[in-house]
Scaffold this motif. Structure first.
Motif, PDB file in Angstrom:
ATOM      1  N   PHE A 160       0.830  -1.208   0.000  1.00 16.98           N
ATOM      2  CA  PHE A 160       0.000   0.000   0.000  1.00 16.98           C
ATOM      3  C   PHE A 160       0.862   1.255   0.000  1.00 16.98           C
ATOM      4  N   ASP A 161       0.280   2.328  -0.554  1.00 12.38           N
ATOM      5  CA  ASP A 161       0.949   3.635  -0.533  1.00 12.38           C
ATOM      6  C   ASP A 161       0.613   4.422   0.731  1.00 12.38           C
ATOM      7  N   LEU A 162      -0.532   4.047   1.354  1.00 10.88           N
ATOM      8  CA  LEU A 162      -1.005   4.863   2.480  1.00 10.88           C
ATOM      9  C   LEU A 162      -1.991   4.069   3.323  1.00 10.88           C
ATOM     10  N   PHE A 163      -1.914   4.287   4.648  1.00 13.81           N
ATOM     11  CA  PHE A 163      -2.902   3.715   5.569  1.00 13.81           C
ATOM     12  C   PHE A 163      -3.810   4.833   6.080  1.00 13.81           C
ATOM     13  N   LEU A 164      -5.119   4.617   5.982  1.00 13.01           N
ATOM     14  CA  LEU A 164      -6.107   5.502   6.622  1.00 13.01           C
ATOM     15  C   LEU A 164      -6.678   4.728   7.805  1.00 13.01           C
ATOM     16  N   THR A 204       5.380   2.812   5.399  1.00 11.86           N
ATOM     17  CA  THR A 204       4.204   3.342   4.713  1.00 11.86           C
ATOM     18  C   THR A 204       3.540   4.398   5.595  1.00 11.86           C
ATOM     19  N   PRO A 205       3.269   5.583   5.062  1.00 14.24           N
ATOM     20  CA  PRO A 205       2.713   6.660   5.885  1.00 14.24           C
ATOM     21  C   PRO A 205       1.254   6.411   6.279  1.00 14.24           C
ATOM     22  N   SER A 206       0.859   7.023   7.383  1.00 16.53           N
ATOM     23  CA  SER A 206      -0.492   6.828   7.914  1.00 16.53           C
ATOM     24  C   SER A 206      -1.166   8.171   8.185  1.00 16.53           C
ATOM     25  N   ILE A 207      -2.480   8.165   7.985  1.00 15.21           N
ATOM     26  CA  ILE A 207      -3.317   9.303   8.377  1.00 15.21           C
ATOM     27  C   ILE A 207      -4.328   8.785   9.379  1.00 15.21           C
ATOM     28  N   SER A 253      -4.303  16.221   2.030  1.00 19.14           N
ATOM     29  CA  SER A 253      -3.662  15.410   3.063  1.00 19.14           C
ATOM     30  C   SER A 253      -2.982  14.182   2.461  1.00 19.14           C
ATOM     31  N   ILE A 254      -3.662  13.529   1.529  1.00 14.62           N
ATOM     32  CA  ILE A 254      -3.087  12.330   0.907  1.00 14.62           C
ATOM     33  C   ILE A 254      -1.844  12.690   0.109  1.00 14.62           C
ATOM     34  N   ARG A 255      -1.941  13.758  -0.695  1.00 12.86           N
ATOM     35  CA  ARG A 255      -0.798  14.149  -1.517  1.00 12.86           C
ATOM     36  C   ARG A 255       0.396  14.508  -0.633  1.00 12.86           C
ATOM     37  N   TYR A 256       0.128  15.308   0.407  1.00 10.69           N
ATOM     38  CA  TYR A 256       1.209  15.711   1.302  1.00 10.69           C
ATOM     39  C   TYR A 256       1.798  14.490   2.007  1.00 10.69           C
ATOM     40  N   THR A 257       0.922  13.633   2.535  1.00  8.80           N
ATOM     41  CA  THR A 257       1.386  12.477   3.304  1.00  8.80           C
ATOM     42  C   THR A 257       2.201  11.522   2.446  1.00  8.80           C
TER      43      THR A 257
END
Length: 483
Positions: A53-57, A81-84, A120-124
């Motif tokens: 994954f590219d991102l965890f929400l 992997t970055p998380s929000i 937020s997604i783009r920045y993260t």
């Protein structure tokens, strides 16, 4: 490289919230996304370990478990992997805990929009990519510290700088040999903002996303996002604060330009609506008045007096409607290649007599070497004269001074018009370009509205700074075409 596709893992136990997030993602046009949704934290852990994954929400509340435990799980397994973190309510403690746990961002579901989620997604993801790249080369903190595009500092308990990264020196204009001369207070433009940060650090040991005006070494104002956290250590002298400062100057300028465009658009719509609603009954009023004059004016002198008053008032209303429409309507420009120095010389000649009558001294700092621009000479003169007249009328003492300065760079020409008049309070400063706003007994409040419209038609930006009792500065910036 721009982000074109994002693969996300959503760990959310509320089906309705998950549906809404999917809908928001589908509304984003700048990149495509694929979302894998799970409601069970244990299943989420398995996908975190085995998925690509590219991102965890991650939702903060997950039944018996919460998002912070998942953040600890991610950190424990050294997954980059970055998380929000998502939450249903805005809570400063959750915000701080999320930041400490390693979340790249913290979003409140009730305040979520497609635009805010996209940003937020783009920045993260961009920040996550940066961290992954640094981790591949070197996992030490030094590498991240030196490579950051944001200004980063380490300061001791007296807020004397211990270490600064290259971005800090470049942004604030200091030399590396000046490190021991810099104190955190030096870069804050306002003492009250510095005091607020000290108070937050003392109470909560963290300041997060505080928007503040900061000063470079040369005194240039910059709009920044300030983050700082206290880092304890065994030895007191080594206790320090770590901070990150992000430049928001260009972003804020773009935001201001958008607000100006929206204000002008709304003003135009409002003006057309008002004019339509008023002119119809006004026409009927004038017709009725003409009939009254024909029938009774010769018989009754009092009728003539009152009918004249009504006629003058009607004409006044008609003129105000015309002025309002003119001030808010997009200007059709007759462009010609002109020198701003010549235009300023002409408008100074127009206002000089008025300034002399009030004993106001005019000062000019024009280098005469600014590039020429394609402008509507007549309309731009009207806009700048409005600013000068406002400055002259704001001065009510015998030591009046009005100064006009012009500077230029490769990107723009900056015109500054400064008076030492009574100044404008913060509340009124937000309204000075609004239609009909004025503090003059005989003013219509449309002069600066028209000025804003003319400058916007020239793609010129305008900002106003003022201190009550200390005067006002209008800054007009004309962009230059890119070479």
């Amino acid at each position: 490289m721009p982000i074109k596709f994002v693969k996300l893992l959503l760990i959310e136990d509320d089906e309705d919230d998950a549906f809404l997030i999917k809908e928001y993602l589908s509304d984003i046009e700048n990149f495509k996304s694929e979302i894998d949704w799970v409601s069970d934290p244990e299943e989420g852990k398995e996908k975190i370990l085995n998925g690509d994954f590219d991102l965890f929400l991650i939702d903060f509340y997950l039944g018996k478990e919460n998002g912070l435990k998942l953040m600890d799980f991610i950190k424990k397994h050294e997954i980059l992997t970055p998380s929000i973190l998502l939450t249903g309510r805005n809570d400063s403690k959750i915000d701080i805990d999320a930041s400490v746990a390693g979340a790249f961002d913290y979003l409140v579901k009730g305040e979520l929009t497609p635009d805010s989620l996209q940003r937020s997604i783009r920045y993260t993801i961009k920040q996550g990519i940066t961290i992954k790249e640094l981790d591949k080369k070197e996992k030490r903190y030094r590498s991240l510290f030196e490579r950051s595009f944001d200004s980063i500092f380490l300061a001791n308990e007296r807020f004397e700088m211990l270490e600064l990264n290259a971005a800090f020196f470049a942004f604030f204009g200091y030399e590396e040999n000046e490190l021991d001369q810099i104190n955190l207070q030096d870069i804050f433009a306002e003492q009250e903002d510095y005091d607020f940060c000290l108070d937050q650090l003392e109470k909560y040991e963290v300041v997060k996303d505080f928007e503040v005006s900061m000063l470079t070494k040369t005194g240039e104002l910059k709009t920044c996002l300030f983050n700082c956290i206290f880092i304890p250590d065994q030895a007191d002298e080594n206790c320090c604060y770590q901070g990150i400062i992000r430049d928001l100057t260009l972003w804020k300028k773009a935001e201001l330009d958008m607000m100006v465009a929206e204000k002008l658009s709304m003003t135009g719509k409002l003006a057309r609506t008002i004019a339509h609603e008023i002119r119809n009954p006004l026409t009927n009023l004038n017709l009725a008045l003409d009939n009254i004059k024909e029938e009774m004016a010769d018989e009754n002198e009092l009728v003539k007096v009152y009918s004249d008053i009504i006629q003058r008032s009607s004409n006044r209303i008609e003129k105000l409607m015309g002025d309002l429409l003119s001030s808010s309507k997009p200007k059709e420009l007759q462009l010609e290649l002109c020198s701003l120095d010549d235009i300023i010389d002409e408008i100074i000649a127009l206002v000089r007599d008025r300034a002399n009558l009030k004993g106001i001294k005019l000062e000019m700092d024009l280098k005469g070497d600014a590039p020429r621009l394609f402008v509507d000479r007549e309309k731009l003169s009207i806009a700048l004269v409005n600013i000068l007249i406002n400055g002259i009328e704001a001065i009510d003492h015998d030591k009046g001074k009005l100064s006009i300065s012009m500077f230029h760079s490769k990107k723009s020409i900056l015109l500054e018009i400064t008076d030492n008049g009574k100044g404008i309070c913060k509340e009124d400063l937000k309204r000075i370009f609004d239609p009909f706003y004025t503090d003059k007994s005989d003013g219509t409040g449309l002069g600066l509205t028209s000025t804003l419209n003319i400058l916007s038609s020239h793609n010129a930006g305008i900002q106003v700074q003022s201190v009550v009792g200390g005067g006002t500065t209008f800054e007009v910036e004309f962009p230059l075409p890119e070479m």
